[in-house]
Design a protein around this motif. Structure first.
Motif, PDB file in Angstrom:
ATOM      1  N   VAL A  56      35.215  38.948  44.501  1.00 25.16           N
ATOM      2  CA  VAL A  56      34.989  38.976  45.953  1.00 25.16           C
ATOM      3  C   VAL A  56      35.599  37.710  46.578  1.00 25.16           C
ATOM      4  O   VAL A  56      36.264  37.779  47.625  1.00 25.16           O
ATOM      5  CB  VAL A  56      33.488  39.112  46.285  1.00 25.16           C
ATOM      6  CG1 VAL A  56      33.207  38.823  47.749  1.00 25.16           C
ATOM      7  CG2 VAL A  56      32.993  40.509  45.912  1.00 25.16           C
ATOM      8  N   LYS A  57      35.404  36.581  45.923  1.00 22.90           N
ATOM      9  CA  LYS A  57      35.966  35.328  46.433  1.00 22.90           C
ATOM     10  C   LYS A  57      37.497  35.376  46.396  1.00 22.90           C
ATOM     11  O   LYS A  57      38.164  34.996  47.362  1.00 22.90           O
ATOM     12  CB  LYS A  57      35.448  34.140  45.628  1.00 22.90           C
ATOM     13  CG  LYS A  57      35.951  32.809  46.155  1.00 22.90           C
ATOM     14  CD  LYS A  57      35.340  31.627  45.434  1.00 22.90           C
ATOM     15  CE  LYS A  57      35.842  30.339  46.079  1.00 22.90           C
ATOM     16  NZ  LYS A  57      35.345  29.154  45.434  1.00 22.90           N
ATOM     17  N   GLU A  63      43.960  35.950  46.729  1.00 30.30           N
ATOM     18  CA  GLU A  63      44.562  35.528  45.459  1.00 30.30           C
ATOM     19  C   GLU A  63      44.789  36.738  44.548  1.00 30.30           C
ATOM     20  O   GLU A  63      45.782  36.808  43.826  1.00 30.30           O
ATOM     21  CB  GLU A  63      43.652  34.537  44.741  1.00 30.30           C
ATOM     22  CG  GLU A  63      43.483  33.232  45.468  1.00 30.30           C
ATOM     23  CD  GLU A  63      42.443  32.325  44.838  1.00 30.30           C
ATOM     24  OE1 GLU A  63      42.382  31.166  45.246  1.00 30.30           O
ATOM     25  OE2 GLU A  63      41.679  32.772  43.948  1.00 30.30           O
ATOM     26  N   GLU A  64      43.831  37.646  44.544  1.00 33.68           N
ATOM     27  CA  GLU A  64      43.899  38.877  43.768  1.00 33.68           C
ATOM     28  C   GLU A  64      42.972  39.858  44.465  1.00 33.68           C
ATOM     29  O   GLU A  64      41.867  39.492  44.853  1.00 33.68           O
ATOM     30  CB  GLU A  64      43.433  38.641  42.328  1.00 33.68           C
ATOM     31  CG  GLU A  64      43.500  39.882  41.463  1.00 33.68           C
ATOM     32  CD  GLU A  64      43.129  39.591  40.011  1.00 33.68           C
ATOM     33  OE1 GLU A  64      44.008  39.163  39.257  1.00 33.68           O
ATOM     34  OE2 GLU A  64      41.961  39.794  39.663  1.00 33.68           O
ATOM     35  N   LEU A  65      43.440  41.087  44.630  1.00 26.54           N
ATOM     36  CA  LEU A  65      42.653  42.089  45.342  1.00 26.54           C
ATOM     37  C   LEU A  65      42.202  43.170  44.367  1.00 26.54           C
ATOM     38  O   LEU A  65      43.040  43.852  43.777  1.00 26.54           O
ATOM     39  CB  LEU A  65      43.474  42.705  46.473  1.00 26.54           C
ATOM     40  CG  LEU A  65      44.176  41.716  47.418  1.00 26.54           C
ATOM     41  CD1 LEU A  65      44.965  42.470  48.484  1.00 26.54           C
ATOM     42  CD2 LEU A  65      43.201  40.755  48.044  1.00 26.54           C
ATOM     43  N   LEU A  66      40.897  43.305  44.193  1.00 25.78           N
ATOM     44  CA  LEU A  66      40.349  44.349  43.330  1.00 25.78           C
ATOM     45  C   LEU A  66      39.671  45.391  44.205  1.00 25.78           C
ATOM     46  O   LEU A  66      38.788  45.070  44.998  1.00 25.78           O
ATOM     47  CB  LEU A  66      39.351  43.766  42.327  1.00 25.78           C
ATOM     48  CG  LEU A  66      38.657  44.767  41.405  1.00 25.78           C
ATOM     49  CD1 LEU A  66      39.649  45.641  40.628  1.00 25.78           C
ATOM     50  CD2 LEU A  66      37.712  44.055  40.443  1.00 25.78           C
ATOM     51  N   PHE A  67      40.122  46.633  44.050  1.00 29.61           N
ATOM     52  CA  PHE A  67      39.583  47.754  44.803  1.00 29.61           C
ATOM     53  C   PHE A  67      38.820  48.687  43.869  1.00 29.61           C
ATOM     54  O   PHE A  67      39.216  48.888  42.718  1.00 29.61           O
ATOM     55  CB  PHE A  67      40.713  48.566  45.454  1.00 29.61           C
ATOM     56  CG  PHE A  67      41.503  47.803  46.476  1.00 29.61           C
ATOM     57  CD1 PHE A  67      41.121  47.794  47.811  1.00 29.61           C
ATOM     58  CD2 PHE A  67      42.637  47.094  46.103  1.00 29.61           C
ATOM     59  CE1 PHE A  67      41.853  47.100  48.756  1.00 29.61           C
ATOM     60  CE2 PHE A  67      43.382  46.393  47.047  1.00 29.61           C
ATOM     61  CZ  PHE A  67      42.987  46.396  48.380  1.00 29.61           C
ATOM     62  N   THR A  68      37.748  49.264  44.397  1.00 29.47           N
ATOM     63  CA  THR A  68      37.017  50.297  43.665  1.00 29.47           C
ATOM     64  C   THR A  68      37.425  51.654  44.223  1.00 29.47           C
ATOM     65  O   THR A  68      37.756  51.780  45.401  1.00 29.47           O
ATOM     66  CB  THR A  68      35.498  50.135  43.825  1.00 29.47           C
ATOM     67  OG1 THR A  68      35.167  50.175  45.215  1.00 29.47           O
ATOM     68  CG2 THR A  68      35.020  48.822  43.221  1.00 29.47           C
ATOM     69  N   ILE A  69      37.388  52.653  43.360  1.00 34.33           N
ATOM     70  CA  ILE A  69      37.576  54.041  43.774  1.00 34.33           C
ATOM     71  C   ILE A  69      36.249  54.726  43.494  1.00 34.33           C
ATOM     72  O   ILE A  69      35.753  54.684  42.353  1.00 34.33           O
ATOM     73  CB  ILE A  69      38.694  54.747  42.984  1.00 34.33           C
ATOM     74  CG1 ILE A  69      39.996  53.941  43.042  1.00 34.33           C
ATOM     75  CG2 ILE A  69      38.904  56.170  43.507  1.00 34.33           C
ATOM     76  CD1 ILE A  69      41.034  54.397  42.039  1.00 34.33           C
ATOM     77  N   TYR A  82      43.745  47.027  40.751  1.00 34.37           N
ATOM     78  CA  TYR A  82      44.018  45.621  41.045  1.00 34.37           C
ATOM     79  C   TYR A  82      45.343  45.538  41.797  1.00 34.37           C
ATOM     80  O   TYR A  82      46.301  46.244  41.444  1.00 34.37           O
ATOM     81  CB  TYR A  82      44.226  44.825  39.751  1.00 34.37           C
ATOM     82  CG  TYR A  82      43.007  44.473  38.966  1.00 34.37           C
ATOM     83  CD1 TYR A  82      42.380  43.246  39.138  1.00 34.37           C
ATOM     84  CD2 TYR A  82      42.502  45.333  37.992  1.00 34.37           C
ATOM     85  CE1 TYR A  82      41.276  42.883  38.374  1.00 34.37           C
ATOM     86  CE2 TYR A  82      41.401  44.986  37.222  1.00 34.37           C
ATOM     87  CZ  TYR A  82      40.796  43.761  37.422  1.00 34.37           C
ATOM     88  OH  TYR A  82      39.707  43.411  36.660  1.00 34.37           O
ATOM     89  N   LEU A  83      45.402  44.654  42.780  1.00 40.27           N
ATOM     90  CA  LEU A  83      46.667  44.216  43.338  1.00 40.27           C
ATOM     91  C   LEU A  83      46.715  42.735  42.995  1.00 40.27           C
ATOM     92  O   LEU A  83      45.974  41.925  43.554  1.00 40.27           O
ATOM     93  CB  LEU A  83      46.743  44.465  44.846  1.00 40.27           C
ATOM     94  CG  LEU A  83      48.077  44.156  45.526  1.00 40.27           C
ATOM     95  CD1 LEU A  83      49.260  44.749  44.776  1.00 40.27           C
ATOM     96  CD2 LEU A  83      48.057  44.640  46.961  1.00 40.27           C
ATOM     97  N   GLN A  92      55.345  39.926  47.312  1.00 39.29           N
ATOM     98  CA  GLN A  92      55.344  40.803  46.146  1.00 39.29           C
ATOM     99  C   GLN A  92      53.974  40.819  45.485  1.00 39.29           C
ATOM    100  O   GLN A  92      53.260  39.816  45.476  1.00 39.29           O
ATOM    101  CB  GLN A  92      56.390  40.268  45.170  1.00 39.29           C
ATOM    102  CG  GLN A  92      56.527  41.033  43.882  1.00 39.29           C
ATOM    103  CD  GLN A  92      57.667  40.467  43.056  1.00 39.29           C
ATOM    104  OE1 GLN A  92      58.814  40.543  43.453  1.00 39.29           O
ATOM    105  NE2 GLN A  92      57.333  39.887  41.911  1.00 39.29           N
ATOM    106  N   GLY A  93      53.610  41.974  44.916  1.00 39.64           N
ATOM    107  CA  GLY A  93      52.375  42.111  44.160  1.00 39.64           C
ATOM    108  C   GLY A  93      52.527  43.187  43.101  1.00 39.64           C
ATOM    109  O   GLY A  93      53.450  44.009  43.148  1.00 39.64           O
TER     110      GLY A  93
END
Length: 180
Positions: A56-57, A63-69, A82-83, A92-93
């Motif tokens: 979350v931080k 810095e890094e994006l974590l998404f849930t489905i 993850y992105l 870029q990612g």
């Protein structure tokens, strides 16, 4: 929150820790090769709580994006995207993704990557998205291809799974087509 069909994609939230732990433990065998760090950091509810707090931080700091489905109706966690490896100078990612056993081969990850690619181009200003997959991970390669990512090259000794020799990985890229 982004929605498609019977699912939604949202940034990881503190309250996702318990369901994340359940998801990881239920899918341990399929995650151990390509997601060893995520696996080891989510084997107990307490570990998941710390993991989610960190993610979350990182999300808030971009810095890094974590998404849930999740399923819309039940809220059941069915996958993660993850992105990561975000380079804001290069715009870029890299995507990394996993899906739970009961939900594979339903096009959920393909739809998620298409949706998040559009989000990354439109809302985040990224211009290049990458997927790095092992050639034998046919499902991951198919996601890249179905989402119009273009194979660029083989990355020699790019990833070393636990207890294995380094693996060559395939690099796929998708570019934001900027209209003039």
């Amino acid at each position: 929150m982004l929605k498609f069909n019977a699912y939604n994609i949202a940034p990881i939230e503190i309250q996702d820790a318990w369901s994340l732990c359940n998801f990881i433990v239920a899918n341990e065998d399929r995650l151990k090769r390509y997601f060893p760090k995520t696996l080891e950091q989510n084997l107990t509810p307490d570990l998941s709580k710390f993991f989610v707090q960190k993610k979350v931080k990182q999300f808030s700091l971009k810095e890094e994006l974590l998404f849930t489905i999740k399923k819309n109706e039940s809220g059941e966690l069915v996958g993660l995207v993850y992105l990561k490896e975000l380079d804001w100078d290069k715009k870029q990612g890299e995507f990394a993704y996993c899906i739970g056993y009961p939900f594979e081969r339903k096009g959920i990850i393909t739809k998620s990557i298409n949706t998040l690619s559009e989000y990354a181009f439109t809302n985040l200003g990224l211009e290049t998205l990458q997927i790095i997959a092992h050639k034998d991970n046919i499902a991951s390669v198919k996601v890249a291809e179905k989402c119009n990512f273009i194979w660029k090259r083989t990355l020699n000794n790019e990833f070393t799974p636990s207890g294995e020799k380094p693996l060559n990985m395939e690099l796929y890229e998708l570019y934001n087509e900027i209209e003039i």
